[in-house]
Design an enzyme around this catalytic site. Structure first.
Site, mmCIF file in Angstrom:
data_model
loop_
_atom_site.group_PDB
_atom_site.id
_atom_site.type_symbol
_atom_site.label_atom_id
_atom_site.label_comp_id
_atom_site.label_asym_id
_atom_site.label_seq_id
_atom_site.Cartn_x
_atom_site.Cartn_y
_atom_site.Cartn_z
ATOM 1 C CG MET A 81 -1.947 -1.097 1.239
ATOM 2 S SD MET A 81 -3.012 -1.049 2.703
ATOM 3 C CE MET A 81 -4.055 0.357 2.325
ATOM 4 C CG HIS A 82 0.327 3.393 2.413
ATOM 5 N ND1 HIS A 82 -1.008 3.713 2.506
ATOM 6 C CD2 HIS A 82 0.587 2.553 3.445
ATOM 7 C CE1 HIS A 82 -1.521 3.091 3.570
ATOM 8 N NE2 HIS A 82 -0.578 2.387 4.147
ATOM 9 C CG ASP A 240 -0.378 -4.931 1.722
ATOM 10 O OD1 ASP A 240 -1.266 -4.162 2.146
ATOM 11 O OD2 ASP A 240 0.840 -4.730 1.942
#
Length: 500
Positions: A81-82, A240
């Site tokens: 992520m991110h 995820d």
């Protein structure tokens, strides 16, 4: 027989799994790629490494399975992520990706509160401004690399860039978009208000779809690289943790997941979009349509055990290291460990706090330290469970996956500390299996993700809390929580002596 593929684009490696209509894992393949640390606090990757290594893993997966490419019906994704991937108007990469564990954006997080206000940011995004999120990274590039930012036509998340290279089409989906700090989580749309307040054109946000939506098929270039057919359906996939939840069957109210990898995650399913946790835990969109989840994160969970093994018992396997912890009583003979090796996130969003062993004396042995590390990691995860329970959520059982599910003694410690039934799965493929399940559902093999989970997921063992251990751990946990407040000022003062 037909097959689907789940691709998990992780931080250090890409993992692929091939699954048939019975939910059986027919083959696995994974490939590593490097992290780039140009400066202290920086963590980047070259997205082209993701593409090359995914193609290599898929080649290996197909060849070792002896399955005809024409029988592979669909592919879906899970991804770290991110991370920030920036493309220009011709969809060329502008720079390396800035990853979730990059900590250069503290100033930008403060700026967000100044521009938006903490209360309003929480109302829209359900989350605090933290260095890991995507929006602070965008603001960092805007401030420090303005010539690149001016060229940016779209930003993407890591798995979405991989999917773009496999299909030629650009999308994002709600579970990953929720981790950008630009999504209105409740309304499931990019926030025009936030974009205007921070001076970012909303046009750089990719179009949004559901995780199980078919967004295209394999393009010619990737077909030639992997042998996959042009008719292979490609589904959006999920973040995820959302895919990890799907792969563990966390699909209805009351179901909770504990995942111990490098970091530690406690994730609990939510049906509503309006619960208020005041930013104490993350609140994201699920990979299941119109569902959500709350999540607490320990930054250094399994990493704490790896660090201890690598530095204290480098010639031992994890199995050997943990073999003796049952011969140590609860409380590790008066030794407490806090797993703050790289700062902490839940419940303390504190980048400067550092770990500690409290209570050492000359009688302590390696096994005492080992058990203290295990107990400290488990206590840190219990802080997230405590927040979820304090907000009126009943937790009746917890599915444990990752490194913490590989040792019977640790699973029993989890049951005793969390004071709830712990479930160990028969087979565990984590986010890669969740991605595969999204493809299976998207292909129409099953009427729901729940129906898919009934076939794909089974329990091997359960662990009930031992009634005599629960009150002892409750007393010890109260002491553990005090350590943060007693050491946070010391950690800040010691920071001036840290290696720069």
């Amino acid at each position: 027989m037909k097959y689907i593929i789940g691709i998990d684009l992780g931080t250090s490696a890409v993992k692929t799994v091939l699954v048939n209509t019975k939910g059986e894992i027919c083959a696995e393949a994974s490939k590593n790629y490097p992290l780039l640390h140009e400066k202290t606090g920086y963590s980047e990757q070259n997205p082209e490494e993701w593409i090359q290594q995914t193609a290599s893993a898929l080649n290996e997966l197909i060849s070792k399975s002896d399955v005809r490419a024409e029988d592979i019906e669909g592919i879906s994704y899970s991804g770290q992520m991110h991370g920030l991937v920036l493309l220009d108007k011709n969809h060329n990469l502008l720079r390396h990706a800035i990853l979730w564990n990059d900590t250069r954006t503290t100033a930008q997080c403060h700026q967000l509160y100044e521009m938006i206000g903490e209360k309003r940011l929480l109302e829209i995004t359900k989350n605090q401004a933290l260095e890991g999120f995507t929006l602070p990274k965008l603001l960092w590039v805007k401030e420090h690399e303005p010539e690149l930012f001016d060229q940016a036509a779209v930003f993407m998340l890591p798995k979405d860039y991989l999917r773009f290279k496999m299909t030629g089409l650009i999308h994002s989906e709600y579970s990953d978009a929720a981790g950008t700090l630009l999504l209105n989580v409740g309304e499931k749309k990019w926030s025009e208000e936030l974009c205007q307040l921070v001076g970012i054109d909303i046009s750089i946000c990719p179009s949004l779809v559901e995780s199980s939506e078919c967004v295209g098929t394999i393009n010619e270039e990737f077909s030639q690289k992997t042998g996959l057919t042009l008719s292979t359906k490609v589904f959006a996939g999920g973040a995820d943790n959302a895919c990890g939840a799907i792969g563990a069957g966390i699909l209805s109210s009351g179901e909770t997941l504990c995942s111990i990898g490098t970091s530690g995650v406690v994730l609990s399913y939510e049906e509503r979009n309006d619960r208020d946790f005041a930013g104490k835990v993350h609140y994201f969109n699920h990979g299941k349509e119109n569902a959500f989840y709350t999540m607490g994160v320990t930054l250094s969970a399994g990493h704490s055990l790896s660090w201890f093994r690598d530095n204290i018992a480098e010639n031992e396997s994890f199995e050997e290291l943990l073999a003796d912890i049952n011969n140590v009583p609860i409380g590790s003979n008066g030794l407490l460990f806090t797993p703050y090796l790289v700062g902490e996130r839940t419940p303390h969003a504190d980048a400067t706090i550092r770990g500690s062993f409290i209570g050492m004396d000359a009688s302590h042995k390696k096994r005492d330290f080992t058990r203290a590390v295990i107990e400290g990691i488990t206590f840190s995860l219990n802080e997230s469970i405590e927040i979820i329970r304090e907000n009126g959520k009943e937790i009746t059982s917890i599915v444990s996956i990752g490194g913490g599910a590989k040792n019977d003694s640790w699973l029993q410690i989890q049951a005793d500390v969390f004071n709830t039934k712990i479930i160990k799965l028969s087979t565990e493929q984590g986010p890669a299996l969740g991605a595969a399940m999204l493809a299976a559902y998207g292909c129409g093999w099953y009427n729901s993700l729940e129906e898919c989970a009934d076939l794909f997921i089974s329990t091997s063992k359960t662990y009930q809390p031992k009634l005599e251990n629960v009150p002892v751990y409750k007393q010890l946990y109260a002491l553990y929580k005090e350590v943060y407040y007693q050491t946070k000022d010391l950690s800040k003062k010691l920071n001036q002596f840290s290696r720069k």
